[in-house]
Design a protein around this motif. Structure first.
Motif, mmCIF file in Angstrom:
data_model
loop_
_atom_site.group_PDB
_atom_site.id
_atom_site.type_symbol
_atom_site.label_atom_id
_atom_site.label_comp_id
_atom_site.label_asym_id
_atom_site.label_seq_id
_atom_site.Cartn_x
_atom_site.Cartn_y
_atom_site.Cartn_z
ATOM 1 N N ARG A 193 0.842 -1.195 0.000
ATOM 2 C CA ARG A 193 0.000 0.000 0.000
ATOM 3 C C ARG A 193 0.877 1.244 0.000
ATOM 4 O O ARG A 193 1.916 1.290 0.657
ATOM 5 C CB ARG A 193 -0.884 0.044 1.245
ATOM 6 N N ALA B 129 -3.418 2.428 6.100
ATOM 7 C CA ALA B 129 -4.615 1.587 6.157
ATOM 8 C C ALA B 129 -5.679 2.169 7.079
ATOM 9 O O ALA B 129 -6.829 1.724 7.038
ATOM 10 C CB ALA B 129 -4.236 0.181 6.630
ATOM 11 N N TRP B 130 -5.316 3.150 7.909
ATOM 12 C CA TRP B 130 -6.296 3.735 8.838
ATOM 13 C C TRP B 130 -6.822 5.087 8.350
ATOM 14 O O TRP B 130 -8.027 5.293 8.266
ATOM 15 C CB TRP B 130 -5.684 3.878 10.233
ATOM 16 N N THR C 233 -17.388 -11.037 11.692
ATOM 17 C CA THR C 233 -18.088 -10.330 10.618
ATOM 18 C C THR C 233 -19.034 -11.262 9.859
ATOM 19 O O THR C 233 -20.099 -10.855 9.412
ATOM 20 C CB THR C 233 -17.079 -9.697 9.650
ATOM 21 N N THR D 135 -6.880 -8.931 12.725
ATOM 22 C CA THR D 135 -7.951 -8.860 11.735
ATOM 23 C C THR D 135 -7.577 -8.021 10.520
ATOM 24 O O THR D 135 -6.752 -7.109 10.595
ATOM 25 C CB THR D 135 -9.237 -8.288 12.372
ATOM 26 N N LEU D 136 -8.234 -8.323 9.410
ATOM 27 C CA LEU D 136 -7.953 -7.642 8.151
ATOM 28 C C LEU D 136 -8.583 -6.253 8.103
ATOM 29 O O LEU D 136 -7.991 -5.311 7.590
ATOM 30 C CB LEU D 136 -8.492 -8.477 6.974
ATOM 31 N N GLU D 137 -9.804 -6.128 8.632
ATOM 32 C CA GLU D 137 -10.563 -4.874 8.566
ATOM 33 C C GLU D 137 -11.060 -4.546 9.973
ATOM 34 O O GLU D 137 -12.132 -4.997 10.390
ATOM 35 C CB GLU D 137 -11.746 -5.013 7.608
ATOM 36 N N GLN D 138 -10.325 -3.733 10.708
ATOM 37 C CA GLN D 138 -10.667 -3.477 12.098
ATOM 38 C C GLN D 138 -12.002 -2.745 12.244
ATOM 39 O O GLN D 138 -12.771 -3.033 13.164
ATOM 40 C CB GLN D 138 -9.549 -2.689 12.779
ATOM 41 N N ARG D 139 -12.285 -1.828 11.356
ATOM 42 C CA ARG D 139 -13.551 -1.100 11.442
ATOM 43 C C ARG D 139 -14.745 -2.031 11.251
ATOM 44 O O ARG D 139 -15.785 -1.876 11.892
ATOM 45 C CB ARG D 139 -13.580 0.040 10.414
ATOM 46 N N LYS D 140 -14.602 -3.009 10.369
ATOM 47 C CA LYS D 140 -15.687 -3.973 10.167
ATOM 48 C C LYS D 140 -15.897 -4.843 11.400
ATOM 49 O O LYS D 140 -17.027 -5.239 11.708
ATOM 50 C CB LYS D 140 -15.393 -4.846 8.940
ATOM 51 N N GLU D 141 -14.828 -5.150 12.124
ATOM 52 C CA GLU D 141 -14.947 -5.926 13.356
ATOM 53 C C GLU D 141 -15.712 -5.137 14.416
ATOM 54 O O GLU D 141 -16.545 -5.690 15.136
ATOM 55 C CB GLU D 141 -13.556 -6.297 13.884
ATOM 56 N N HIS E 120 -2.458 -5.218 12.132
ATOM 57 C CA HIS E 120 -2.764 -3.800 12.363
ATOM 58 C C HIS E 120 -2.600 -3.455 13.839
ATOM 59 O O HIS E 120 -3.040 -4.207 14.718
ATOM 60 C CB HIS E 120 -4.196 -3.474 11.942
#
Length: 326
Positions: A4, A8-9, A149, A171-177, A220
């Motif tokens: 990237r 990522a945040w 999720t 986790t791959l997507e902390q906001r989704k968790e 992350h």
């Protein structure tokens, strides 16, 4: 996965390499880079492993060959005291009727917390077979195998409390968790999160040998301020947040010494090595390990003795956040 170019945040392009390290636990092949965002402080694996790569490094850690060692590591006396403290921290805000422990593995936390909250029914969720064994052994009432999720819709509104102990960094997507936890909780329910603190002074002192970097499994590292701001913006009220306290795990020094020593100690016999070590190499490994025991023991007991002091300082290696679903 491709590297990237942005955080990522927060999406900033102001990135710098934090550490470049390897798998010091199972000694599986590969080198991994953690980058830090100079705008918000978020630290993340970049480039990130894909699903197949993650599966390779998780294999034989929580289940299979490494199951017993992992259980001993996370279920010892130190873990017992920490989990008791976590249960009591939640009890200040709520005494939940139903509690879901996410990333529960062998359900060490529910086993221990039950003595503090005997009226609470504990369920567990994890991707490995260990969660099913935990239910068979009576450590939890219900076992859910999968991702939070993926199961959130099925479990919507069923729980008064959700815990994530050293789970979110995997986790791959902390906001989704966080959104999934919001779905699973009843209105007024509480979420407890404990994660490694990327701003811990030990992380700077030990660099790539700092245990909580734990590559390649930890993807992350959100700062506490970033996490609290995200919670406040997405339907939560933060009722407790602390970078110091009894969530500190006194393993920084002994693990750094062990990780450093792996540069000189021959590898153990493992199926992922290109060839099996000879008997002479195995004997040399055993001799070197025996010679390290006094130093490792000295550091270990010193860390335990100093833990009550260290956990009150910037060297505390984890933070705790409790938020209420509003």
């Amino acid at each position: 996965m491709p590297r990237r170019e942005d955080c990522a945040w927060c999406g900033s392009t102001r990135l710098r390499v934090k550490v470049r390290t390897r798998d010091f636990v199972q000694l599986k092949p590969g080198w991994f880079t953690l980058e830090e965002c100079r705008a918000c402080g978020h630290v993340f694996q970049n480039p990130r492993l894909n699903e197949e790569g993650l599966d390779f490094y998780y294999r034989d850690f929580y289940d299979g060959l490494g199951e017993e060692a992992t259980t001993d590591l996370f279920g010892g006396t130190g873990a017992r005291k920490r989990y008791v403290a976590s249960a009591r921290a939640m009890a200040v805000h709520d005494r939940p009727a139903k509690w879901l422990d996410v990333g529960t593995a062998h359900a060490q936390f529910p086993q221990i917390a039950r003595a503090e909250l005997p009226e609470t029914v504990f369920d567990g969720l994890d991707m490995g077979e260990s969660v099913e064994k935990a239910a068979e052994n009576g450590h939890i009432a219900e076992a859910y195998r999968g991702t939070l999720t993926g199961l959130a819709a099925e479990l919507a509104g069923q729980y008064d409390a959700v815990s994530m102990f050293h789970y979110l960094e995997h986790t791959l997507e902390q906001r989704k968790e966080l959104a999934a936890a919001h779905t699973v909780l009843k209105p007024g329910g509480h979420l407890m999160i404990e994660v490694p603190d990327p701003q811990c002074a030990f992380g700077k002192l030990f660099g790539k040998y700092w245990l909580p970097w734990f590559q390649p499994q930890h993807l992350h590292f959100a700062t506490m301020s970033n996490l609290c701001a995200e919670l406040a913006d997405t339907g939560w009220t933060v009722v407790h947040a602390s970078r110091t306290g009894d969530q500190h795990i006194p393993l920084d020094g002994v693990s750094a010494l062990w990780y450093f020593s792996t540069r000189f100690v021959p590898d153990d016999d493992a199926p992922w090595l290109p060839k099996r070590p000879s008997k002479a190499v195995i004997r040399a490994r055993i001799a070197l390990l025996i010679s390290l025991v006094p130093a490792l023991a000295a550091v270990h007991f010193s860390e335990r003795a100093l833990a009550p002091l260290v956990r009150r300082t910037p060297f505390s290696n984890a933070y705790r956040v409790i938020a209420r679903r509003t």
